[in-house]
Design a protein around this motif. Structure first.
Motif, PDB file in Angstrom:
ATOM      1  N   ALA A   1       5.938  -2.202   4.863  1.00 50.68           N
ATOM      2  CA  ALA A   1       7.256  -2.661   5.310  1.00 50.68           C
ATOM      3  C   ALA A   1       8.366  -1.804   4.711  1.00 50.68           C
ATOM      4  CB  ALA A   1       7.448  -4.133   4.939  1.00 50.68           C
ATOM      5  N   ARG A   2       8.201  -1.400   3.435  1.00 53.84           N
ATOM      6  CA  ARG A   2       9.217  -0.548   2.816  1.00 53.84           C
ATOM      7  C   ARG A   2       9.237   0.861   3.418  1.00 53.84           C
ATOM      8  NH1 ARG A   2       7.553  -3.417  -1.937  1.00 53.84           N
ATOM      9  NH2 ARG A   2       5.963  -1.827  -2.339  1.00 53.84           N
ATOM     10  N   SER A   3       8.081   1.310   3.919  1.00 58.68           N
ATOM     11  CA  SER A   3       8.024   2.667   4.460  1.00 58.68           C
ATOM     12  C   SER A   3       8.525   2.760   5.892  1.00 58.68           C
ATOM     13  CB  SER A   3       6.577   3.182   4.382  1.00 58.68           C
ATOM     14  OG  SER A   3       5.730   2.431   5.248  1.00 58.68           O
ATOM     15  N   ILE A   4       8.683   1.624   6.551  1.00 60.48           N
ATOM     16  CA  ILE A   4       9.145   1.628   7.944  1.00 60.48           C
ATOM     17  C   ILE A   4      10.660   1.803   7.967  1.00 60.48           C
ATOM     18  CG2 ILE A   4       9.404   0.214  10.020  1.00 60.48           C
ATOM     19  CD1 ILE A   4       6.704  -1.000   9.424  1.00 60.48           C
ATOM     20  N   THR A   5      11.120   2.714   8.770  1.00 60.40           N
ATOM     21  CA  THR A   5      12.552   2.974   8.914  1.00 60.40           C
ATOM     22  C   THR A   5      12.952   2.827  10.373  1.00 60.40           C
ATOM     23  OG1 THR A   5      12.204   5.356   9.249  1.00 60.40           O
ATOM     24  CG2 THR A   5      12.451   4.583   6.969  1.00 60.40           C
ATOM     25  N   ASP A   6      14.257   2.999  10.620  1.00 59.77           N
ATOM     26  CA  ASP A   6      14.746   2.886  11.997  1.00 59.77           C
ATOM     27  C   ASP A   6      14.183   3.979  12.885  1.00 59.77           C
ATOM     28  OD1 ASP A   6      16.206   0.750  11.181  1.00 59.77           O
ATOM     29  OD2 ASP A   6      18.079   1.864  10.901  1.00 59.77           O
ATOM     30  N   THR A   7      13.833   5.093  12.287  1.00 62.61           N
ATOM     31  CA  THR A   7      13.369   6.228  13.097  1.00 62.61           C
ATOM     32  C   THR A   7      11.863   6.411  13.064  1.00 62.61           C
ATOM     33  OG1 THR A   7      13.750   7.704  11.203  1.00 62.61           O
ATOM     34  CG2 THR A   7      15.562   7.430  12.790  1.00 62.61           C
ATOM     35  N   ASP A   8      11.185   5.708  12.157  1.00 63.08           N
ATOM     36  CA  ASP A   8       9.732   5.867  12.039  1.00 63.08           C
ATOM     37  C   ASP A   8       9.085   4.487  11.949  1.00 63.08           C
ATOM     38  OD1 ASP A   8       7.156   6.649  11.691  1.00 63.08           O
ATOM     39  OD2 ASP A   8       7.418   7.418   9.642  1.00 63.08           O
ATOM     40  N   LEU A   9       8.467   4.078  13.046  1.00 61.77           N
ATOM     41  CA  LEU A   9       7.767   2.786  13.095  1.00 61.77           C
ATOM     42  C   LEU A   9       6.264   2.983  13.209  1.00 61.77           C
ATOM     43  CD1 LEU A   9      10.126   0.932  15.606  1.00 61.77           C
ATOM     44  CD2 LEU A   9      10.042   0.631  13.131  1.00 61.77           C
ATOM     45  N   SER A  10       5.790   4.154  12.839  1.00 58.62           N
ATOM     46  CA  SER A  10       4.381   4.476  13.068  1.00 58.62           C
ATOM     47  C   SER A  10       3.469   4.029  11.928  1.00 58.62           C
ATOM     48  CB  SER A  10       4.218   5.988  13.267  1.00 58.62           C
ATOM     49  OG  SER A  10       4.646   6.688  12.105  1.00 58.62           O
ATOM     50  N   GLN A  11       4.035   3.636  10.784  1.00 57.48           N
ATOM     51  CA  GLN A  11       3.200   3.260   9.647  1.00 57.48           C
ATOM     52  C   GLN A  11       2.454   1.955   9.933  1.00 57.48           C
ATOM     53  OE1 GLN A  11       2.696   5.115   6.942  1.00 57.48           O
ATOM     54  NE2 GLN A  11       4.030   6.679   7.863  1.00 57.48           N
ATOM     55  N   ARG A  12       1.180   1.898   9.480  1.00 58.80           N
ATOM     56  CA  ARG A  12       0.368   0.697   9.653  1.00 58.80           C
ATOM     57  C   ARG A  12      -0.309   0.370   8.326  1.00 58.80           C
ATOM     58  NH1 ARG A  12       3.179   0.866  13.209  1.00 58.80           N
ATOM     59  NH2 ARG A  12       2.789   0.660  15.456  1.00 58.80           N
ATOM     60  N   ILE A  13      -0.683  -0.897   8.171  1.00 59.17           N
ATOM     61  CA  ILE A  13      -1.344  -1.349   6.942  1.00 59.17           C
ATOM     62  C   ILE A  13      -2.799  -0.910   6.989  1.00 59.17           C
ATOM     63  CG2 ILE A  13      -1.901  -3.366   5.527  1.00 59.17           C
ATOM     64  CD1 ILE A  13       0.379  -4.799   7.059  1.00 59.17           C
ATOM     65  N   PRO A  14      -3.290  -0.238   5.958  1.00 61.76           N
ATOM     66  CA  PRO A  14      -4.700   0.174   5.965  1.00 61.76           C
ATOM     67  C   PRO A  14      -5.619  -1.050   5.915  1.00 61.76           C
ATOM     68  CG  PRO A  14      -3.699   0.606   3.829  1.00 61.76           C
ATOM     69  CD  PRO A  14      -2.590   0.207   4.745  1.00 61.76           C
ATOM     70  N   LEU A  15      -6.692  -1.008   6.679  1.00 60.64           N
ATOM     71  CA  LEU A  15      -7.664  -2.101   6.744  1.00 60.64           C
ATOM     72  C   LEU A  15      -8.998  -1.574   6.259  1.00 60.64           C
ATOM     73  CD1 LEU A  15      -8.142  -5.042   7.586  1.00 60.64           C
ATOM     74  CD2 LEU A  15      -8.780  -4.215   9.853  1.00 60.64           C
ATOM     75  N   ALA A  16      -9.421  -2.068   5.104  1.00 59.17           N
ATOM     76  CA  ALA A  16     -10.693  -1.609   4.531  1.00 59.17           C
ATOM     77  C   ALA A  16     -11.854  -2.125   5.373  1.00 59.17           C
ATOM     78  CB  ALA A  16     -10.837  -2.100   3.088  1.00 59.17           C
ATOM     79  N   PRO A  17     -12.933  -1.374   5.480  1.00 62.85           N
ATOM     80  CA  PRO A  17     -14.085  -1.842   6.249  1.00 62.85           C
ATOM     81  C   PRO A  17     -14.718  -3.059   5.592  1.00 62.85           C
ATOM     82  CG  PRO A  17     -14.636   0.154   5.026  1.00 62.85           C
ATOM     83  CD  PRO A  17     -13.160  -0.040   4.886  1.00 62.85           C
ATOM     84  N   GLY A  18     -15.217  -3.956   6.412  1.00 59.50           N
ATOM     85  CA  GLY A  18     -15.848  -5.162   5.891  1.00 59.50           C
ATOM     86  C   GLY A  18     -16.009  -6.180   6.992  1.00 59.50           C
ATOM     87  N   ASP A  31      -7.455 -10.914   8.794  1.00 61.53           N
ATOM     88  CA  ASP A  31      -6.797 -11.379  10.009  1.00 61.53           C
ATOM     89  C   ASP A  31      -5.287 -11.205   9.907  1.00 61.53           C
ATOM     90  OD1 ASP A  31      -6.955 -12.833  12.628  1.00 61.53           O
ATOM     91  OD2 ASP A  31      -5.755 -14.304  11.529  1.00 61.53           O
ATOM     92  N   LEU A  32      -4.728 -11.438   8.704  1.00 60.37           N
ATOM     93  CA  LEU A  32      -3.295 -11.213   8.499  1.00 60.37           C
ATOM     94  C   LEU A  32      -2.944  -9.746   8.704  1.00 60.37           C
ATOM     95  CD1 LEU A  32      -0.459 -12.007   7.480  1.00 60.37           C
ATOM     96  CD2 LEU A  32      -1.300 -11.638   5.154  1.00 60.37           C
ATOM     97  N   VAL A  33      -3.756  -8.845   8.155  1.00 62.42           N
ATOM     98  CA  VAL A  33      -3.486  -7.414   8.309  1.00 62.42           C
ATOM     99  C   VAL A  33      -3.523  -7.027   9.784  1.00 62.42           C
ATOM    100  CG1 VAL A  33      -4.373  -5.102   7.821  1.00 62.42           C
ATOM    101  CG2 VAL A  33      -4.281  -6.807   6.000  1.00 62.42           C
ATOM    102  N   ARG A  34      -4.559  -7.498  10.487  1.00 64.81           N
ATOM    103  CA  ARG A  34      -4.638  -7.171  11.915  1.00 64.81           C
ATOM    104  C   ARG A  34      -3.452  -7.748  12.684  1.00 64.81           C
ATOM    105  NH1 ARG A  34     -10.066  -8.448  10.987  1.00 64.81           N
ATOM    106  NH2 ARG A  34      -9.705 -10.531  11.823  1.00 64.81           N
ATOM    107  N   THR A  35      -3.045  -8.963  12.334  1.00 65.46           N
ATOM    108  CA  THR A  35      -1.918  -9.588  13.032  1.00 65.46           C
ATOM    109  C   THR A  35      -0.627  -8.820  12.792  1.00 65.46           C
ATOM    110  OG1 THR A  35      -2.990 -11.751  12.826  1.00 65.46           O
ATOM    111  CG2 THR A  35      -0.640 -11.729  13.321  1.00 65.46           C
ATOM    112  N   VAL A  36      -0.392  -8.429  11.521  1.00 65.53           N
ATOM    113  CA  VAL A  36       0.832  -7.684  11.210  1.00 65.53           C
ATOM    114  C   VAL A  36       0.815  -6.317  11.884  1.00 65.53           C
ATOM    115  CG1 VAL A  36       2.163  -6.633   9.345  1.00 65.53           C
ATOM    116  CG2 VAL A  36       1.194  -8.904   9.043  1.00 65.53           C
TER     117      VAL A  36
END
Length: 512
Positions: free
Chosen positions: A247-264, A273-278
């Motif tokens: 959330a801190r890395s997202i800016t008005d010009t860059d919305l491409s960042q996503r939360i990493p999801l570890a395999p499991g 499920d929260l990570v996938r939802t966000v």
């Protein structure tokens, strides 16, 4: 003596110290806020886990301690009764086991009874003659000599005439005793009492030691549990930290960042499920922002064109030439009308996302279809055909449906020539209410079928180019989506196209 038989020692209340009983001054408001400010989520999780462990440890230790004390007290009382029975068996036949002669006095009875009963640790046997202490158990490791020199205890038990079982507070702690008078006809008229006593506090010490050991081991276990909870909480909260970092890395010009999801595994994992939802939410936000940017760019481009045209003609206007003034005014008026239609369409698309965009009512679909057909036949010289009309009443917004069908028909007129066939129809099928407009125009290329429903988009098919802003099909789709439906397209290049508005059929019995 209280109802349980123990001697209650009254305690004098401590005098109040005015220096210590005075209320403490209230801390500053800022200090209160600092004191109440919660720690991190990791700290709170560890604190709650540690609190639960400590509470569980306290409950288990307390219950175990109470059960051990209860068992000790029961065992002491049973032992006292057993000792008295053994006393009775020793003197029952009236013969002194030492020399086989009959007992000559109460003192011999007490001496023999005490001598032939082995005292356990923390246990004491005492004999009293005529209310005075006379004998005690002689075992070296028996209980310390604290009762025979206690006048209060001697006065309490030395002259009993019936068995008495009670407790007594001595200098060595609580004493549990059983005093029984000796039934022996002493020639001298003396009376005797035999007492079996337990130093209860000393006997209960193993229970206290067990509880202390449990608390010590539990405390060490709690520290290990707190360390483990700290590590586990860190692993559990890692996705939340990733959410915050993303959330801190997202800016008005860059919305491409996503939360990493570890395999499991995914089953039942709320944090995954929260990570996938966000991440899905961020995908929708990025898509919406991109669509908004494209919309603003396209709207600016579309509006810039008529403004450029108007400005260009006004710059070369010859005010002394009436014909030039008239033609320029007509051109400016036409461009302003086009801009007005474009702005109206944009406002309509914006309102389509609001809850009150539709005003559904029970509508006769057949009558609506026939009324719309009567309107569209005036759009152009075409071969107009009413194929079928659904004989059903349904909950729809008749004005919006009419607007969408008329727009489809107008679009068909633009891409067909006089004499070409344009058909209209409605039908109830598969729980859906369908309205369609089919034409025999040039059709729509496969590459354009998805794009033409976007705002400001136009097809690349051959044929006359529309003078609109490319918002017509977007408005039609918005009306269908507002009804909970969609717009379907079936087209063959060179043989025409069929646009179908399919919405859920809400019949009167379903809406009641």
């Amino acid at each position: 003596m209280n109802p349980t038989g123990t001697v209650a020692t009254p305690r004098r209340p401590a005098p109040e110290d005015p220096m210590t009983t005075a209320p403490a001054p209230a801390p500053p408001a800022g200090a209160v806020r600092r004191m109440r400010r919660p720690g991190t989520a990791r700290t709170r999780i560890v604190a709650w886990a540690l609190a639960l462990v400590l509470v569980s440890l306290g409950v288990v230790t307390l219950v175990t301690w109470r059960l051990l004390l209860q068992d000790t007290d029961t065992r002491m009382r049973a032992a006292l009764l057993n000792e008295v029975q053994e006393f009775g068996s020793v003197v029952a036949d009236g013969v002194n086991p030492r020399d086989g002669a009959p007992f000559a006095s109460v003192g011999e009875v007490l001496d023999a009874a005490i001598a032939y009963n082995q005292a356990r640790p923390n246990e004491k046997f005492l004999g009293y003659v005529d209310g005075e202490f006379a004998y005690q158990s002689r075992r070296a490791d028996a209980a310390p000599a604290v009762l025979q020199n206690d006048p209060a205890f001697t006065g309490l038990v030395g002259g009993v005439t019936a068995p008495v079982q009670d407790t007594y507070e001595s200098t060595a702690g609580e004493v549990l005793y059983l005093a029984v008078p000796i039934e022996f006809a002493d020639p001298a008229g003396s009376t005797g009492v035999i007492v079996a006593a337990y130093l209860a506090d000393a006997e209960r010490e193993p229970a206290h030691s067990t509880a202390r050991i449990m608390l010590l081991v539990g405390a060490l276990t709690s520290l290990l549990a707190a360390g483990g909870a700290w590590l586990v909480a860190g692993r559990i909260l890692r996705p939340l930290r990733d959410v915050a970092a993303t959330a801190r890395s997202i800016t008005d010009t860059d919305l491409s960042q996503r939360i990493p999801l570890a395999p499991g595994p995914d089953d039942g994992d709320e944090l995954r499920d929260l990570v996938r939802t966000v991440n899905a939410m961020l995908d929708r936000v990025e898509t919406g922002v991109d669509a908004q940017r494209r919309f603003v760019d396209d709207a600016g481009h579309e509006l810039r064109t008529p403004i450029t045209i108007v400005r260009g003609h006004l710059e070369v206007l010859d005010a002394r030439d009436p014909a030039d003034v008239t033609s320029t005014v007509e051109l400016v008026d036409d461009e302003l009308d086009r801009m007005n239609r474009m702005v109206s369409d944009l406002l309509l698309l914006a309102r389509s996302e609001q809850p009150r965009f539709l005003h559904p009512e029970l509508t006769d679909v057949a009558e609506l279809t026939e009324d719309v057909f009567g309107k569209i036949v005036k759009l152009g010289e075409r071969e107009w055909v009413l194929e079928t009309a659904a004989r059903v009443d349904a909950e729809i917004d008749p004005q919006r449906v009419t607007q969408a069908i008329v727009a489809l028909a107008d679009n068909a007129v633009r891409y067909t020539r006089p004499g070409d066939r344009i058909a209209l129809g409605s039908q109830l099928a598969g729980g859906q209410l369908r309205f369609w407009v089919a034409d025999s125009g040039p059709g729509i290329a496969e590459a354009d079928r998805a794009r033409i429903f976007e705002r400001f988009a136009r097809g690349t098919s051959t044929g006359p180019r529309s003078e609109g802003a490319g918002l017509g099909l977007s408005i039609i789709r918005a009306i269908a989506v507002a009804h909970g439906g969609q717009v379907l397209l079936d087209s063959v290049v060179g043989r025409g196209a069929t646009f179908t508005i399919a919405v859920p059929a809400i019949l009167p019995e379903e809406s009641s």
